[in-house]
Design a protein around this motif. Structure first.
Motif, PDB file in Angstrom:
ATOM      1  N   UNK A  26      -4.546 -25.731  58.750  1.00 60.11           N
ATOM      2  CA  UNK A  26      -4.084 -26.882  59.649  1.00 60.11           C
ATOM      3  C   UNK A  26      -5.262 -27.038  60.592  1.00 60.11           C
ATOM      4  N   UNK A  27      -5.727 -28.177  60.786  1.00 58.25           N
ATOM      5  CA  UNK A  27      -6.823 -28.490  61.829  1.00 58.25           C
ATOM      6  C   UNK A  27      -5.876 -28.398  63.048  1.00 58.25           C
ATOM      7  N   UNK A  28      -6.716 -27.949  64.074  1.00 59.82           N
ATOM      8  CA  UNK A  28      -6.027 -27.965  65.545  1.00 59.82           C
ATOM      9  C   UNK A  28      -6.060 -29.326  65.978  1.00 59.82           C
ATOM     10  N   UNK A  29      -4.958 -29.796  66.835  1.00 61.92           N
ATOM     11  CA  UNK A  29      -4.844 -30.996  67.382  1.00 61.92           C
ATOM     12  C   UNK A  29      -5.996 -31.510  68.414  1.00 61.92           C
ATOM     13  N   UNK A  30      -6.791 -32.162  67.950  1.00 61.66           N
ATOM     14  CA  UNK A  30      -7.675 -32.902  68.982  1.00 61.66           C
ATOM     15  C   UNK A  30      -9.183 -31.958  68.565  1.00 61.66           C
ATOM     16  N   UNK A  31      -9.203 -31.514  67.426  1.00 62.13           N
ATOM     17  CA  UNK A  31     -10.473 -30.783  67.265  1.00 62.13           C
ATOM     18  C   UNK A  31     -11.791 -31.751  67.343  1.00 62.13           C
ATOM     19  N   UNK A  59     -22.235 -21.185  51.184  1.00 64.92           N
ATOM     20  CA  UNK A  59     -22.220 -20.276  52.320  1.00 64.92           C
ATOM     21  C   UNK A  59     -22.194 -18.844  51.838  1.00 64.92           C
ATOM     22  N   UNK A  60     -23.224 -18.322  51.842  1.00 63.65           N
ATOM     23  CA  UNK A  60     -23.190 -16.948  51.449  1.00 63.65           C
ATOM     24  C   UNK A  60     -22.730 -15.979  52.334  1.00 63.65           C
ATOM     25  N   UNK A  61     -22.362 -14.813  51.708  1.00 67.02           N
ATOM     26  CA  UNK A  61     -21.741 -13.987  52.442  1.00 67.02           C
ATOM     27  C   UNK A  61     -22.325 -13.394  53.638  1.00 67.02           C
ATOM     28  N   UNK A  62     -21.520 -13.190  54.809  1.00 61.29           N
ATOM     29  CA  UNK A  62     -22.126 -12.849  56.187  1.00 61.29           C
ATOM     30  C   UNK A  62     -22.613 -14.231  56.819  1.00 61.29           C
ATOM     31  N   UNK A  63     -22.773 -15.541  56.450  1.00 62.14           N
ATOM     32  CA  UNK A  63     -23.516 -16.472  56.750  1.00 62.14           C
ATOM     33  C   UNK A  63     -22.389 -17.282  57.764  1.00 62.14           C
ATOM     34  N   UNK A  64     -22.842 -18.002  58.380  1.00 60.92           N
ATOM     35  CA  UNK A  64     -21.906 -19.106  59.426  1.00 60.92           C
ATOM     36  C   UNK A  64     -22.565 -20.280  59.440  1.00 60.92           C
ATOM     37  N   UNK A  65     -21.665 -21.560  59.718  1.00 59.71           N
ATOM     38  CA  UNK A  65     -22.182 -22.818  59.793  1.00 59.71           C
ATOM     39  C   UNK A  65     -21.319 -23.553  60.792  1.00 59.71           C
ATOM     40  N   UNK A  66     -21.865 -24.463  61.468  1.00 58.25           N
ATOM     41  CA  UNK A  66     -20.894 -25.112  62.550  1.00 58.25           C
ATOM     42  C   UNK A  66     -20.973 -26.766  62.182  1.00 58.25           C
ATOM     43  N   UNK A  67     -20.002 -27.337  62.854  1.00 59.94           N
ATOM     44  CA  UNK A  67     -19.786 -28.810  62.353  1.00 59.94           C
ATOM     45  C   UNK A  67     -19.285 -29.629  63.579  1.00 59.94           C
ATOM     46  N   UNK A  68     -19.573 -30.577  63.930  1.00 62.17           N
ATOM     47  CA  UNK A  68     -19.018 -31.490  64.935  1.00 62.17           C
ATOM     48  C   UNK A  68     -18.077 -32.223  64.063  1.00 62.17           C
ATOM     49  N   UNK A  69     -16.985 -31.865  63.982  1.00 59.51           N
ATOM     50  CA  UNK A  69     -15.773 -32.340  62.949  1.00 59.51           C
ATOM     51  C   UNK A  69     -14.717 -32.606  63.592  1.00 59.51           C
ATOM     52  N   UNK A  70     -14.229 -34.054  63.700  1.00 62.06           N
ATOM     53  CA  UNK A  70     -12.966 -34.144  64.122  1.00 62.06           C
ATOM     54  C   UNK A  70     -11.659 -34.005  63.384  1.00 62.06           C
ATOM     55  N   UNK A  71     -10.737 -33.734  64.016  1.00 62.13           N
ATOM     56  CA  UNK A  71      -9.491 -33.163  63.426  1.00 62.13           C
ATOM     57  C   UNK A  71      -9.070 -33.849  62.118  1.00 62.13           C
ATOM     58  N   UNK A  72      -9.436 -35.052  62.104  1.00 64.98           N
ATOM     59  CA  UNK A  72      -8.932 -36.090  60.829  1.00 64.98           C
ATOM     60  C   UNK A  72      -9.790 -35.724  59.642  1.00 64.98           C
ATOM     61  N   UNK A  73     -10.825 -34.837  59.646  1.00 60.99           N
ATOM     62  CA  UNK A  73     -11.637 -34.809  58.672  1.00 60.99           C
ATOM     63  C   UNK A  73     -11.551 -33.422  58.086  1.00 60.99           C
ATOM     64  N   UNK A  74     -11.003 -33.128  56.943  1.00 66.56           N
ATOM     65  CA  UNK A  74     -10.851 -31.930  56.426  1.00 66.56           C
ATOM     66  C   UNK A  74     -11.933 -31.279  55.627  1.00 66.56           C
ATOM     67  N   UNK A  75     -12.167 -30.063  55.854  1.00 67.29           N
ATOM     68  CA  UNK A  75     -13.333 -29.348  55.324  1.00 67.29           C
ATOM     69  C   UNK A  75     -12.658 -28.268  54.272  1.00 67.29           C
ATOM     70  N   UNK A  76     -13.280 -28.584  52.958  1.00 73.84           N
ATOM     71  CA  UNK A  76     -12.621 -27.678  51.850  1.00 73.84           C
ATOM     72  C   UNK A  76     -13.583 -26.564  51.578  1.00 73.84           C
ATOM     73  N   UNK A  77     -13.070 -25.526  50.898  1.00 73.96           N
ATOM     74  CA  UNK A  77     -13.884 -24.419  50.480  1.00 73.96           C
ATOM     75  C   UNK A  77     -13.169 -23.809  49.233  1.00 73.96           C
ATOM     76  N   UNK A  78     -14.104 -23.160  48.529  1.00 70.27           N
ATOM     77  CA  UNK A  78     -13.638 -22.621  47.177  1.00 70.27           C
ATOM     78  C   UNK A  78     -14.957 -21.539  46.770  1.00 70.27           C
ATOM     79  N   UNK A  79     -14.653 -20.473  46.036  1.00 71.17           N
ATOM     80  CA  UNK A  79     -15.589 -19.900  45.375  1.00 71.17           C
ATOM     81  C   UNK A  79     -15.597 -20.033  43.835  1.00 71.17           C
ATOM     82  N   UNK A  80     -16.758 -19.457  43.179  1.00 73.47           N
ATOM     83  CA  UNK A  80     -16.896 -19.549  41.720  1.00 73.47           C
ATOM     84  C   UNK A  80     -15.897 -18.912  41.086  1.00 73.47           C
TER      85      UNK A  80
END
Length: 92
Positions: A26-31, A59-80
């Motif tokens: 759940x995205x934080x309100x006002x993200x 996103x490899x093991x140990x890596x990080x990435x940042x986004x300027x991403x509003x609350x209304x925009x969901x980010x999804x992730x999955x593994x193979x």
């Protein structure tokens, strides 16, 4: 990287498997900012609700990435296959 956050920070741990899930659940309100780190051992693929290992941002093991991403925009992730521990940090 310098990030200016006027309100607060919110952190989450998400278990990401071979089915797309939102990061965080759940995205934080006002993200306004999202930092994602793959704290596990499997590659996590980032994208929209239809993300796969063929079309996602790896996103490899140990890596990080940042986004300027509003609350209304969901980010999804999955593994193979298998699962990975993903940590996220949101600024509001």
């Amino acid at each position: 990287m310098i990030v200016r956050i006027a309100g607060k920070v919110v952190n989450f741990a998400t278990s990401v498997g071979d089915t797309a899930v939102t990061i965080p659940a759940t995205a934080a309100t006002g993200r306004i900012f999202l930092l994602v780190k793959n704290n596990g051992s499997n590659t996590v693929y980032l994208g929209d609700a239809n993300v796969t290992s063929s079309n996602g941002y790896p996103l490899e093991a140990g890596d990080a990435v940042s986004f300027d991403l509003a609350q209304a925009v969901p980010l999804y992730g999955r593994t193979a296959s298998g699962s990975s521990d993903v940590r996220s940090f949101e600024g509001v």
